[in-house]
Design an enzyme around this catalytic site. Sequence first.
Site: not given
Ligand code: NAD
Length: 513
Positions: A265, A299
């Site tokens: 997502e 998102c």
């Molecule tokens: P992010 O990608 O920085 O982090 C999200 C999660 O992923 C965190 O828990 C982080 O620790 C983990 N993570 C990061 N790199 C990783 C890796 N290499 N391996 C495993 N885990 C890892 O995102 P954010 O800044 O927390 O959130 C914002 C983003 O999330 C935006 O792009 C938004 O659109 C997206 N989002 C999407 C949805 C959806 O349903 N499509 C919902 C909410 C947020």
Amino acid sequence: MTDFGIKEALKTLGLKDINEGTSTGSNNFSNGELIESYSPVDGKLIGKVKATTKEDFEKMMDTATKAFKSFRNMPSPQRGEIVRQFGNKLRELKEPLGKLVSYEMGKSLQEGYGEVQEMIDICDFAVGLSRQLNGQVIPSERPGHIMREQWHPIGVVGIISAFNFPVAVWAWNTSLAWICGDVCVWKASEKAPLCSIACQNIIAGVLKDNNLPEGISCIINGDYKVGEMMTADTRIPLISATGSTRMGRIVGTTVAQRFGKSLLELGGNNAIIITPTADLKVVVPGAVFGAVGTCGQRCTSTRRLIIHESVYDKVRDAIVGAYKQIKIGNPLDETKHVGPLIDKDSVKTYLAAIEKAKAEGGNVLVEGGVLTGEGFESGCYVKPVIIEAENHFKIVQHETFAPILYLMKYSGEVENAIEKQNGVVQGLSSAIMTNEMKEAEKFLSYAGSDCGIANVNIGTSGAEIGGAFGGEKETGGGRESGSDAWKVYMRRQTNTVNYSDELPLAQGIKFDL
Ligand code: NAD
């Protein structure tokens, strides 16, 4: 300044030892370094959480794997009963949990409560579903044979969540996974770790009351390094990861390499098409809430308005006028519409995006900037911005997680607007504002929006739990929440049973001995 009841909320949610590194009762898989959680609301340290070490992770995996072996044997309606009790606890704790969400993440109090309400809604949905995990009976081509398809629990489900929905995304996944007979391991965002501990405390109480192993719900804390422990682990057959496309690309590849399943997502770049017949009474609140709600950190936030040239000036002026009414400030104060960005890095990204848009030829209609002075000490409060831009600008193609709205024109038929709307790499949410039935149906047809969500006369953000949620292209293709999203948390099995005295082979193949 009043603390808006935050201290009391933390106490009610059982967040103990908050300055020494709070942990969660018996299910403590975190003994590593301290992660500090600062509120974007006032910049204050809320508490510290201990991170999960490799050793803790192994202990957690043993506990979760063991819990799965017993939990999968429980009839699913009984598992539904556990989820029902969990939903009731959330009803009781909606206020403190909603407040914590608002204070730790920065979204408005109403949206904090709304997030907890989503958790309650998905619990209700899951309870009903626990009696409907139906397979099917398939006609066999062979005499005296029957085929069926059934669904079994998949095992340990790994959940990685983003900061912007620090509690609901977990519940979307867990409530379905639990009724399916899975156990869950959650790594929440390192930017909102206290929310995850509060949630874990709630479910731990329910599991204890029912004499069930706490391993049914495990949490681990930390940044991407802890996430990587999960994604590389073959004992976790499904990883549900919510976050940026950058993260999803890494997670998806790692999980695919070990033939695990992933539910991704990821980022969106959502647009509303505004046609000549659109009703301004619907357009203005839909577009403004979509663009500035959660300070542009959903998102599904509206990033682009694609407006027919014949109504462009009228729509632009109405939206610009509405931006003048927006009150920015402490999100716990219910008179404010827009709270802060999550942190100062996000503020830098926001400022850089505005500069990039200008450099590419964007025309700023509503100026941005960082707010300073009393009430804005955290340095995370920014002004929502409107920029006239072109769809092909690099910055417009990119998801900036901040309240920046791009306005652009289309001419001629609605197909031209749909082409622009689809002309980005992301495919999460989309909307059309129209009173023309043919335009609406074209937008929803196979030649219409290429997004996972396509709405008519409502904005891009604010989905209900009953529908499957997720998007196409670089949004990752995953679906969670309603409809038949439960199937991803189960493994499908096809059974053929021979109740005859012969052994005919399929496709009429002869194999006479
Ligand atoms: P992010 O990608 O920085 O982090 C999200 C999660 O992923 C965190 O828990 C982080 O620790 C983990 N993570 C990061 N790199 C990783 C890796 N290499 N391996 C495993 N885990 C890892 O995102 P954010 O800044 O927390 O959130 C914002 C983003 O999330 C935006 O792009 C938004 O659109 C997206 N989002 C999407 C949805 C959806 O349903 N499509 C919902 C909410 C947020």
